[in-house]
Write an enzyme that holds these catalytic residues in place. Sequence first.
Site, mmCIF file in Angstrom:
data_model
loop_
_atom_site.group_PDB
_atom_site.id
_atom_site.type_symbol
_atom_site.label_atom_id
_atom_site.label_comp_id
_atom_site.label_asym_id
_atom_site.label_seq_id
_atom_site.Cartn_x
_atom_site.Cartn_y
_atom_site.Cartn_z
ATOM 1 C CB CYS A 43 -1.135 0.138 1.296
ATOM 2 S SG CYS A 43 -2.264 1.510 1.437
ATOM 3 C CG ASP A 45 -0.407 3.912 5.540
ATOM 4 O OD1 ASP A 45 -1.719 4.063 6.029
ATOM 5 O OD2 ASP A 45 0.088 4.322 6.327
ATOM 6 N NE ARG A 47 -0.608 4.768 9.140
ATOM 7 C CZ ARG A 47 -2.268 4.519 9.384
ATOM 8 N NH1 ARG A 47 -2.440 4.813 10.264
ATOM 9 N NH2 ARG A 47 -2.400 4.319 7.904
ATOM 10 C CG HIS A 99 -1.340 -1.342 5.930
ATOM 11 N ND1 HIS A 99 -2.097 0.144 6.406
ATOM 12 C CD2 HIS A 99 -2.086 -1.019 5.028
ATOM 13 C CE1 HIS A 99 -3.114 0.686 6.208
ATOM 14 N NE2 HIS A 99 -2.268 0.866 4.439
ATOM 15 C CB CYS A 102 -6.206 -0.310 4.861
ATOM 16 S SG CYS A 102 -5.549 0.150 2.729
HETATM 17 CO CO CO Z 1 -3.625 1.050 2.721
#
Ligand code: CO
Length: 212
Positions: A43, A45, A47, A99, A102
């Site tokens: 992803c 993302d 993090r 994750h 999400c």
């Molecule tokens: Co995500």
Amino acid sequence: MRESYQTLLDGNKRWALSKIQDDPEYFERTKSLQTPEYLWIGCSDSRVPETEVTGTQQGQLFVHRNIANMVVHTDLNLLSVVEYAVEILKVKHIIVCGHYGCGGVAAATRNNSVGYVDNWLRNIKEIYNRNTLELTSIVDETARVNRLVELNVIEQVRNLAKTKAVQRAWQNRALEIHGWVYGLDSGIIKDLHTLYDEPEDLEPIFRYTFEE
Ligand code: CO
């Protein structure tokens, strides 16, 4: 005044210096090593930094990231990455890593419109729809989204198995596709044990035949 983006360039200099202090040959040794064993599909993302959470070094992971780690069969970007990784780099494993928590998956469970991302996440709504019984039985919203995160990873692993690049590789060598989920609150990756490593893992309609 120092611009905030400058902290990235400062951080980079500190990082490069610390690498050389730990191992003076680090860049000399790794600069020509584009021979990764793994393709990571994750992803976007911020993090989930893939090399950091897997303790890998430069040269070890070939990476593709998009919102909600999707494998969409019309996505030229993804298909190019997969084909290049499988046919040229000859990676041995493809990892789809979602994750928990999400935002992309959570957005797919809601009815409001966000923008282009609505179209991008449409496939997750299909997954939700196919698993309505299980998902609506989960009362806690966070837990429900997290289960959908797992179901989404499993679906994207299947989507990879459906690609020609993967099936062509399976004709003459080993190639494993794994589904994982990273925990933002623990830092630990969970293996969903959804391994695909041969065309027989797919229903017959999805299997290609190739001319020799
Ligand atoms: Co995500």
